[in-house]
Design a protein around this motif. Structure first.
Motif, PDB file in Angstrom:
ATOM      1  N   HIS A 109       0.839  -1.203   0.000  1.00 29.81           N
ATOM      2  CA  HIS A 109       0.000   0.000   0.000  1.00 29.81           C
ATOM      3  C   HIS A 109       0.873   1.253   0.000  1.00 29.81           C
ATOM      4  CE1 HIS A 109      -3.531   2.470   0.653  1.00 29.81           C
ATOM      5  NE2 HIS A 109      -2.775   3.162   1.507  1.00 29.81           N
ATOM      6  N   THR A 110       1.905   1.251   0.835  1.00 30.09           N
ATOM      7  CA  THR A 110       2.825   2.389   0.875  1.00 30.09           C
ATOM      8  C   THR A 110       3.421   2.636  -0.510  1.00 30.09           C
ATOM      9  OG1 THR A 110       3.346   2.107   3.217  1.00 30.09           O
ATOM     10  CG2 THR A 110       5.000   3.230   1.880  1.00 30.09           C
ATOM     11  N   THR A 111       3.868   1.579  -1.167  1.00 29.69           N
ATOM     12  CA  THR A 111       4.443   1.705  -2.508  1.00 29.69           C
ATOM     13  C   THR A 111       3.436   2.304  -3.480  1.00 29.69           C
ATOM     14  OG1 THR A 111       5.992  -0.098  -2.138  1.00 29.69           O
ATOM     15  CG2 THR A 111       5.459   0.415  -4.436  1.00 29.69           C
ATOM     16  N   ALA A 112       2.204   1.845  -3.431  1.00 35.49           N
ATOM     17  CA  ALA A 112       1.170   2.364  -4.329  1.00 35.49           C
ATOM     18  C   ALA A 112       0.928   3.855  -4.078  1.00 35.49           C
ATOM     19  CB  ALA A 112      -0.128   1.576  -4.157  1.00 35.49           C
ATOM     20  N   VAL A 113       0.901   4.254  -2.823  1.00 34.88           N
ATOM     21  CA  VAL A 113       0.689   5.671  -2.497  1.00 34.88           C
ATOM     22  C   VAL A 113       1.859   6.505  -2.981  1.00 34.88           C
ATOM     23  CG1 VAL A 113       0.497   7.320  -0.579  1.00 34.88           C
ATOM     24  CG2 VAL A 113      -0.868   5.220  -0.563  1.00 34.88           C
ATOM     25  N   VAL A 114       3.068   6.050  -2.710  1.00 36.35           N
ATOM     26  CA  VAL A 114       4.256   6.826  -3.082  1.00 36.35           C
ATOM     27  C   VAL A 114       4.352   6.980  -4.598  1.00 36.35           C
ATOM     28  CG1 VAL A 114       6.790   6.869  -3.039  1.00 36.35           C
ATOM     29  CG2 VAL A 114       5.502   6.270  -0.968  1.00 36.35           C
ATOM     30  N   THR A 115       4.073   5.922  -5.337  1.00 34.85           N
ATOM     31  CA  THR A 115       4.184   6.006  -6.797  1.00 34.85           C
ATOM     32  C   THR A 115       3.075   6.858  -7.415  1.00 34.85           C
ATOM     33  OG1 THR A 115       3.043   3.887  -7.071  1.00 34.85           O
ATOM     34  CG2 THR A 115       5.454   3.832  -7.012  1.00 34.85           C
ATOM     35  N   ALA A 116       2.000   7.097  -6.688  1.00 33.45           N
ATOM     36  CA  ALA A 116       0.882   7.883  -7.206  1.00 33.45           C
ATOM     37  C   ALA A 116       0.933   9.361  -6.800  1.00 33.45           C
ATOM     38  CB  ALA A 116      -0.441   7.269  -6.731  1.00 33.45           C
ATOM     39  N   HIS A 117       1.935   9.730  -5.981  1.00 37.39           N
ATOM     40  CA  HIS A 117       1.986  11.105  -5.473  1.00 37.39           C
ATOM     41  C   HIS A 117       3.386  11.681  -5.612  1.00 37.39           C
ATOM     42  CE1 HIS A 117      -2.029  11.054  -3.595  1.00 37.39           C
ATOM     43  NE2 HIS A 117      -1.771   9.769  -3.385  1.00 37.39           N
ATOM     44  N   ASP A 118       3.434  12.997  -5.661  1.00 39.39           N
ATOM     45  CA  ASP A 118       4.698  13.712  -5.654  1.00 39.39           C
ATOM     46  C   ASP A 118       5.202  13.798  -4.211  1.00 39.39           C
ATOM     47  OD1 ASP A 118       6.198  16.532  -5.427  1.00 39.39           O
ATOM     48  OD2 ASP A 118       6.386  15.751  -7.480  1.00 39.39           O
ATOM     49  N   LEU A 119       6.513  13.696  -4.031  1.00 40.76           N
ATOM     50  CA  LEU A 119       7.076  13.746  -2.676  1.00 40.76           C
ATOM     51  C   LEU A 119       6.806  15.075  -1.969  1.00 40.76           C
ATOM     52  CD1 LEU A 119      10.537  11.983  -3.083  1.00 40.76           C
ATOM     53  CD2 LEU A 119       8.402  11.043  -2.181  1.00 40.76           C
ATOM     54  N   ALA A 120       6.617  16.138  -2.712  1.00 39.12           N
ATOM     55  CA  ALA A 120       6.356  17.448  -2.107  1.00 39.12           C
ATOM     56  C   ALA A 120       4.897  17.618  -1.680  1.00 39.12           C
ATOM     57  CB  ALA A 120       6.739  18.553  -3.091  1.00 39.12           C
ATOM     58  N   GLU A 121       4.042  16.695  -2.086  1.00 34.07           N
ATOM     59  CA  GLU A 121       2.625  16.805  -1.740  1.00 34.07           C
ATOM     60  C   GLU A 121       2.442  16.764  -0.224  1.00 34.07           C
ATOM     61  OE1 GLU A 121      -1.557  14.503  -2.669  1.00 34.07           O
ATOM     62  OE2 GLU A 121       0.076  14.363  -4.124  1.00 34.07           O
ATOM     63  N   ILE A 122       1.563  17.622   0.255  1.00 30.06           N
ATOM     64  CA  ILE A 122       1.283  17.717   1.692  1.00 30.06           C
ATOM     65  C   ILE A 122       0.151  16.762   2.038  1.00 30.06           C
ATOM     66  CG2 ILE A 122       0.550  19.277   3.558  1.00 30.06           C
ATOM     67  CD1 ILE A 122       3.376  19.849   2.366  1.00 30.06           C
ATOM     68  N   GLY A 123       0.276  16.113   3.173  1.00 30.24           N
ATOM     69  CA  GLY A 123      -0.737  15.172   3.621  1.00 30.24           C
ATOM     70  C   GLY A 123      -2.069  15.840   3.920  1.00 30.24           C
ATOM     71  N   ALA A 124      -3.099  15.020   3.992  1.00 30.61           N
ATOM     72  CA  ALA A 124      -4.441  15.514   4.303  1.00 30.61           C
ATOM     73  C   ALA A 124      -4.527  15.907   5.771  1.00 30.61           C
ATOM     74  CB  ALA A 124      -5.465  14.421   3.984  1.00 30.61           C
ATOM     75  N   PRO A 125      -5.262  16.960   6.079  1.00 27.98           N
ATOM     76  CA  PRO A 125      -5.455  17.305   7.488  1.00 27.98           C
ATOM     77  C   PRO A 125      -6.183  16.164   8.206  1.00 27.98           C
ATOM     78  CG  PRO A 125      -6.195  19.084   6.043  1.00 27.98           C
ATOM     79  CD  PRO A 125      -5.921  17.883   5.180  1.00 27.98           C
ATOM     80  N   GLY A 126      -5.889  15.989   9.462  1.00 34.84           N
ATOM     81  CA  GLY A 126      -6.557  14.940  10.220  1.00 34.84           C
ATOM     82  C   GLY A 126      -5.929  14.744  11.582  1.00 34.84           C
ATOM     83  N   PRO A 127      -6.465  13.813  12.353  1.00 40.24           N
ATOM     84  CA  PRO A 127      -6.012  13.622  13.734  1.00 40.24           C
ATOM     85  C   PRO A 127      -4.579  13.107  13.865  1.00 40.24           C
ATOM     86  CG  PRO A 127      -7.624  11.946  13.117  1.00 40.24           C
ATOM     87  CD  PRO A 127      -7.585  12.945  12.008  1.00 40.24           C
TER      88      PRO A 127
END
Length: 168
Positions: A109-127
């Motif tokens: 799952h981590t690999t899929a997320v990393v390959t689908a996003h730019d490293l500079a992208e900011i995470g979603a707000p949340g707890p």
């Protein structure tokens, strides 16, 4: 087991470097835990009291917390499911193979997320961020690499005390 990623190994970019190190550390943890005798999986050899299986489930939950609950901002039923009170926890019915499969699935799952996003992208707000501004994917991955490296070192000591494999 995969070989240690050398700084001179070619890579297609920083994301690939992060993923290569995470894969190496994750599979090194799996190899060490897989080489231990069954009683050693449930035995603590250090004053802090954790067992190899507890470390395995902790690392799976670390990835879950930082990638899914943190960066992706997903609702996660039990982000701290690796803990009971102030200790890491594995239920007696959980097996090494189940925990290894869960860790590898989390890694996929981590690999899929990393390959689908730019490293500079900011995470979603949340707890996960505990009121702070969300971090970039790159910062999250840097944190995961240090978490895996540190805990693999801990597991090296435990495996050696248990008569298991040592070193990389």
């Amino acid at each position: 087991m995969t070989s240690f990623p050398e700084p001179t190994d070619p890579a297609g970019g920083r994301a690939e470097v992060f993923l290569t190190y995470l894969d190496y550390f994750r599979e090194s943890v799996v190899a060490k835990v897989s080489a231990l005798a069954e009683p050693e999986l449930w035995r603590s050899r250090l004053p802090s009291g954790w067992t190899p299986l507890e470390l395995l489930t902790h690392l799976r939950h670390v990835e879950l917390r930082w990638i899914e609950w943190g960066f992706q901002g997903r609702g996660v039923a039990e982000p701290w499911g690796d803990r009971r009170g102030d200790r890491w926890y594995v239920a007696p019915e959980e097996t090494r193979s189940d925990l290894v499969a869960a860790l590898r699935a989390q890694g996929a799952h981590t690999t899929a997320v990393v390959t689908a996003h730019d490293l500079a992208e900011i995470g979603a707000p949340g707890p996960r961020w505990e009121g702070a501004a969300p971090a970039s994917l790159e910062r999250v991955l840097f944190h995961l690499v240090q978490e895996y490296a540190r805990h693999l070192g801990h597991l090296d000591v435990v495996a050696e005390l248990a008569g298991g494999p040592t070193g990389e």
